[in-house]
Each structure stands twice: as structure tokens, then as C-alpha cells.
Design an enzyme around this catalytic site. Sequence first.
Site, short mmCIF file in Angstrom:
data_model
loop_
_atom_site.label_atom_id
_atom_site.label_comp_id
_atom_site.label_asym_id
_atom_site.label_seq_id
_atom_site.Cartn_x
_atom_site.Cartn_y
_atom_site.Cartn_z
N CYS A 28 29.35 -35.22 -4.63
CA CYS A 28 28.20 -34.63 -3.94
C CYS A 28 26.96 -34.59 -4.84
O CYS A 28 25.84 -34.60 -4.34
CB CYS A 28 28.53 -33.24 -3.44
SG CYS A 28 29.25 -32.19 -4.70
N GLU A 77 28.32 -25.44 0.59
CA GLU A 77 28.09 -26.42 -0.47
C GLU A 77 28.02 -27.78 0.21
O GLU A 77 29.06 -28.35 0.54
CB GLU A 77 29.24 -26.35 -1.48
CG GLU A 77 29.36 -25.00 -2.17
CD GLU A 77 28.45 -24.90 -3.39
OE1 GLU A 77 28.23 -25.91 -4.06
OE2 GLU A 77 27.93 -23.79 -3.64
#
Lengths: 489, 535
Positions: A245, A211
Site C-alpha cells: 500500500c 487503512e
Amino acid sequence: MEGTWRQVVERARAAFASGRCRSLEFRARQLEALERMVREREEEILAAIAADLHKCGPSAYGHEILGVLGELAAAKEELPSWAAPQPVRRNLLTLRDEAYVCPQPLGVVLVIGAWNYPFVLVVQPLIGAIAAGNAVVVKPSEISEHTARLLADLLPQYIDPELYPVVTGGVAETTELLTQRFDHILYTGSSAVGKIVMAAAAKHLTPVTLELGGKSPCYIDKDCDLAVACRRITWGKYMNCGQTCIAPDYILCDPSIQDKVVENIKTTLQEFYGEDVKKSPDYERIVNKRHFRRVLALLEGQKVAHGGEADEASCFIAPTILTDVSPESKVMEEEIFGPVLPIVTVKSVDEAIEFINRREKPLALYVFSNNKKLIKRVISETTSGGVTANDVIMHYFLSTLPFGGVGNSGMGAYHGRHSFETFSHRRACLIKDLKMEGANKLRYPPSSQKKVDWAKFFILKRFNKGRVGLVILALLGVVAAVVIKMVYY
Amino acid sequence: MLRDSGQEPAEPGRRCALPRPSAGSPFPPLGMQQPLELPEQQLALAKGAGPGAGDRMGGADSGAVSGNPYAGLVSRLRAAWLSGKTRPVEYRVAQLEALGRFLEEKQQDILEATALDMRKPSFEAYFSEILLCKNELNNTLNNLSHWMKDEHVEKNLVTQLDSAFIRKDPYGVVLIIAPWNYPIHLFFVPLIGAIAAGNCVIVKPSETTKNIERLVAEALPCYLDNDCFAVVTAGVEETTKLLENKFDYIFFTGSPSVGRIIMTAAAKHLTPVTLELGGKNPCYVSDTCEVHNVARRVAWGRFFNAGQTCVAPDYVLCSVEMQDKLMPALREAITEFYSPNPQESPDFARIVGDKQFQRVRALLSSGRVAIGGQTDEQERYVAPTVLADVQPSDPAMQEEIFGPILPIVVVSSMDEAIDFINARPPPLVLYVFSCDSKVVKEVLERTSSGGFCGNDVLMHVTLTSLPFGGIGNSGLGKYHSRFTFDTFTHHRGCLHRNMGLEAINALRYPPYNQQKLGLLTAAFEIKRKGMCTLL
């Protein structure tokens, strides 16, 4: 240090081999204990997150605890159906057999967390890994040290400490840890370190879920409700001081609306944080001095339309907007991960699409427009980990959607059922009858044209779906078996 | 452009040196001779490369390859990818149908080439290289539009009025590296999925099966759109160069050791991979079983393609009594299949190359040879062989056999068999033979493997609704039919929200307070079956 990590992993492997996490009841009990931990120790968890990121209680609760509780609820309810063997469609050759996919645990998995959402980014994968029946080595980020320490302290009090050990440490320790063999690694963090994790995993042929991040573009069409769009963007951009993010990294819009966009964001910032942002309890800080300096350096040579104030002592950077940003400037090269919002002007949606496609595939893509066709077009002519149209961040909160990146922004996905599948091996199972040898004869040597024709029949014959088709199929199977028995015996 | 030249073809129209064949093969009739060696110039012409092909070919063959010779090819394909050409379903269907025509029209050439490369019996070649590929193709064509559709997902309370779906995005430019044992099947089936998913593809067939490699390099580009699909012929060194380029997905079938190299190369570009590897597939035979059926099925699976099958039963685990019962049954099955002299049977293949032959022959010094054991180096023939009383320390138990040798390792009980299996890396497939379904189920539950087949071998591979792949050392990822499509697809979570109802969003905005939080908690917590807690 290597010796210690090896022991920890070996103990986890032995605990896994004991078979105790195989039963669904065991897994459910562990998940219940985890839920108890989150509810009972909520204050301490929020305090740790506050110490790491200057984040207030309600904010930390909304960003981190809520997601974890949701994930636990889903796992609790869905685990029996996720873990059940799934029968599959059979063909003529296997009509009388059992054919199904059986989800099984992988073994010992490693979860490496990140510092920006230090609790949820460790615990949410942990939930999926436990639900799938694995042993899990948990490695929280050392940068969010209060949360790391708390997890190391709390988790062994609630869940099986041999099966789910917490390891703490920095780069050196993580590098050593990665030399051990795991059956899956889920890493959240930067693309640069993602490459290192994958290379280490390659030595053991360990599958990975990465990720990562990147620059998530946000295209604002001329035809949209700017006030609403800008409010939503402001929320997503400046939450956690931009250290998200999937924050909208930069804006793409027509030059004619750039000023309006700035105005709307400014108004919203006032609404959210008041006159003096520094005094607002709801505005976070940059996690440490190194990142503070990195983000501040991105402002060099830029046109600051709003904000720009900074205070190193408290790692404070004010919500900042940059206008007329050049695509070649430093702020457009790396993921900002800070409260700095560049606006790059584009003359059309075509230019925006081309701009996005020229760059690395982002983790998230955002587009704001009243025009449904335009939104469809932007989505279909680009690619990204995920998309939210007419809002930001929100696809993260719907756990039926797989959450993950593509290309430089990552590989694999998790959340909800996708976590369970990520941490499971879907084992194909075919169980035949040992006694019925009839139909098998046609595959054995010596070969003949007749056998070839029969093989074609069995493999390629297609029937329409539906019960009638199935009945015909079954009848044909019986007829075929009888005929073959007569021919070959 | 057929060759690893990385350059544009001389004229855009002249994409293929050979006329599109409607009847007859461009190859001269091939008999059962030595592999064909064409003079150098003819080879260059046949490969349809642009000017200067001779130099490039010479350079590549003589080993020292400099720079990045594939950069041009990869960027050309990437440009085609970015143009969006491969996205429409009509395009994908057209390319897949062309693949079908390749299989039809080149069928004879494929059978001849596999016969030349490894004396593959025509039934085996037809079954694995043609039939199973056709099956996958039909399955894909029948279901493609369904697979491509956006998949709508269940929503939570907050997103009730939104549109939430999973989009099936192609990755971009993907690389398929195939091995030599099923040289058509093992690139063709992944290729189907890669095209179906909308990607541009570079195929690298195995350099070990030279006739197939040549056939694929020359014929396939005559069927597929050369803007988006290319075949690269490359040895080890060139493949290493090829891997320096950035791909958006790499699909590799081969050995675990090379799998590690591939994944390490992929890590540099964060390229996701599927690795279909191998290992030693155990075959546990319990004491309660129909010995003759077991013997036939196991012998068929072991000796198919002269044992060069990643899902072949690698070794048998059984009691000493069962070993005694199995031996005559196996002997009978082998004689039935291949006649008393298998070397003369047209239905028994050969080892693919000298290096592999030496390796397999060395494994014969394990246990004692109970059946077979004969070899013929000239023909690379190894007889269908069964070894009895093999010890775990014997050579045959140290590596994947990949040859027509079946070791039998004696165990005293099912528990011992399970411990034996679990002490080793998880295999690509696990086989169990027993008339007692409890035995089958127990072994299944207490072990791990890529796939599992009870009371037969190989057949799980032919059922396209089952995912095919390994675990741990035997691989990562899975494919076949829909799973191939999914392998080459990025599942992109999309949420299309309403611009209105901003009032509800107010719950999430600062300034934060407990009241807002309470409402937010109620709104976000996932409740099932439409239960509403907010109102």
C-alpha cells in the site's frame, strides 16, 4: 450465517463483560502467548505466506514477522505506562481536585485484514487491541487463503478463543459480520470497500480506522544521488511484486533525468533478481488471476522502457518501467498495486507539487533530493498519510510514528502507542470533594454582578507556568474560598 | 456570500453588508418580545447577498432545493485552502484575535439573542457563551505555536541518524454543525480549533435558535476572512444538500440519530468525523454523602439552561432512604435558586421550541411528581421538577430528557446501580456522589462513559486540559483546547533519511539470505533506552 456471526460477537462481548481482560497481567500473558506462537510456528507462518504470495522465507520474515515481534516487544515494555491514568493540569477552580485521563478498553473491536501482507496486517492491529484490553474479532482476508486458514487454526491454540475469535469468509460473510455492532473497526484495504465499512459502522456510531490506499507519488529532484535513490525506489516498488500500500506508485521527475532513472533501476533490478527475474526465488507473484489481468491491462498503449513480460499461468509480471506516461492514462488513474512503475515528467518542483495536490491525498509521499530546503517545501506544501524523504517505505517501520492515511487514503492511525490509543477510550475524570461547598456558591442562582466578576476571575485568570505561579494560584484559591464564605454565609 | 448562494459577492471589497461595528449594535434594541421578524427585503439586504438574493432565499425557504447549491461555496473555499493562505501562524492568530473581537463587541447582542431564543438567563449565557469561549480562545492563542510545532519522536536503531517527526497538517475544508442549546459555544469552540489547525471552515449554526443564527450569519463574516470562512444558514433539507459535498472533516454536535445520518453521509467521501452526541447521563448518589451539597450541585446541573444540556445529570440512582433525604434538600435548593415561583425568576430558562416543549411535557407522566410539575405552554415553561419512584419502563427513562425534569430511580445497592448503568448505552458523562472515595473509584472502574465527574456535575467541561467527548452512542472523537486543535489536524508521520550509509541498507535488498536476515533482525528489533544489540 448471520446467526453464527451474532453468536461469535455475543460470546466475545460476554467474555469482555466478564472483566478478565481488564487486568494488565492478563493482557501481558496473552501478548506473551502470541509471541510464543510467532516464534514456535514460524515455519508454518512463512509457508502459508509463501503459498499465498510466492514469497521466500527471509523476505516474509523481514516484511511480516519482524514487524510483529517489534510490536510485541514495544507493547510488553510500554503497556504499564500506556495504560496508566495521566494527570492533567488543573485550573484555579479544580486545584484541590483529582483530574486525569483514564485509558479504558472500548469493548469488542473488529480487525479486518488485507491479503498483501496477510499476517502482519492482522496481527499488528490485534496486538494493539489486546494491549488496550478489548475483545477482538479477527477477520483475515479470504484472498490470502493459506494464511487465513492458518490464523484460524493457530490463534485459538495460543490466545483466549472466546475473547479473540477468528472468523473466515468472503464478501458475503464480511457484509453480514458488519451488521453486528462493534466498538471500533480497523479495516485495511481499498478505498471503495472502506466507504462500505464506514457506512456500516455509521449505523452503530462505531468509530473506524481505515487503512486504505491510493497512488503514492515519488518525486526525484535533479540534485540527488540517482544511483542510491533508484536503488531504494526499486526495493520499495518491486517488493511483494508491487503489492504494497505504501509502494512508490509513480515517479515524477525532470525529463532530463528520466533515462538515467530508467538505467539505474534496470541496473538495480539485475543486482536484486539476476538475469532471469522469473527464476529468482526473491521475486513474488501477483496474488491471483483477477489482479494479474487488472495490472497487465494498465500497460496498454504505454511506452515500456523495461520489462512487460508476463505469464498468466504463474501470475508472473516482470518488473516494468513505463516512460513519458500521460497523466490522463489508465495507469495514472488507479492505484497500480503491481510491479509497474510509470514515470511522469514534470519541469519543476512547483509542477510536481501542483500535480500531487490536484489528486487524492496519498497514503505515502516520497521525495529524493540533496536539497533539504526543497524537501521541506515539498512536505509542507502537500499532504499525505506519511512521508519518507530520501528513501521509501521506511516510515512504516518506526512505530513511534503514527501510521495511517488521510482523505481517500484513510483515517486514523496505528503502530506502537498509536495502536493502543486507537483501541482505547481516553476517559476524562474529575473527582471533587463533596464537602467543600464554598467556591461553588458563586455559580448558583440567583445571579448577581459580583458572581459574574468572581466567575471571570476563576475561569480566566492566567498565571505563568512554574512553581511560583502554582503557589500564587493556590494562595489565591484559599483566599477566594475564605472571602466567598464570608460574603455568602 | 453570507447566504447559501454559492456565488461570489457582487464586489470583492463589499464583503459585508453591515459596517464593521466599533460601537453600538447594528440591531435595533431588543426587548423581551416575540422573536424579531424583519420584512423580506430587509432580510435579504442584511444578509449581504448578491443580486437575485430574493429568489434564492425564497427558493431555499419554500423547501424544494435542487442541484447542489453549495458546490460553488465549497470549491471557493477549497481554492483558498489550496492557495496556502491559512497556513502561516500569523494568519491563524489574526483570525483568532478577530474571533475574540467578535465575542467582545457582540457580547450584548449575543446575550439579547439567547434571551430571545430561549430566555437564557444572562448569567448562564455569559458563563457558557462568552466566558468559556474566551477561556478556550486565550488558551489556544497562548499555546498555538507550541501545538503547531513538528513533534520529534524516539527513533529506533535503523533511523538513529534520521529526522523523525510528526507534522501537524490541516485537513482542508471542514464543516462545523452546531446545535441550539449552547448556540454560540458549540460552534465557537470547534471553530477556534479548526482555525488554529489551519483549515478553511464552513459553520452551520442551528436553525432552531433564529436570532442567534441571524446574528452569526450577519456578524461573523465581518470579522473573519471571507475567502476562507463562511457561515451557512440551512434547515434540514438544505443541510442534507450541504452534506453531499466533500469535506475534509465534519464536526457535529447533536442527537445520536442525526449523528448516524452525518456519519453515513461522511462515509461517501471518506470524511473523518467527530460526533458530540448525547444520551442519559446517570447520577449515582450513595448513602454516605453530604445531602445538601449533593442536592445543590445536582439541581444546579439539572436545571441550568432549563435542563437542555448534553452533560446534565439526566436521572438519579439512589436507595429509597436517600430518595427521602434528597427530596427536601432538592426542594430547598430549587427554592434558593429560583425562588418559590421559578416562573418569575430571571435565572430560569425556557424550552427552546413548541415541539421540544410537547416532548418534555409528555415525560411528566413518569413515577410521581414530587417537586414542581407545572407547565405553561404559552411561555414554554416547565417548572424545575423532580419525579420520585420512576420505573425503568416510564417515558422519562426511554429517551434523553433534555428538560428540567429529574427522575429518581430507586436501586438497592451500588452493584445494582452499576448493573443498571452497564445495561444501557454508555453515556456522555457519568456522575457519582459519595463521601467514600472507594465508592467513586469502584463505579468509575466498573463502568464506561465519555467523561466522569465525582461529587459534582458539569465541571469537567470547564477544565480545558481534559478531553471532552462521548463513547458509543454518546459520540466519537473529543475536543476542547489542545484536543480541538488535534481533532482538526492530520498527524503526519515523517521520516527524513540520510542519503548516505547505503551500505547498511544493503541488508534489506535482495538477493535474500539467512545471514542478512540475522543482522536485519538485530537492527530492526526495537530496543529501549539506547541499548545497542548490533554492535
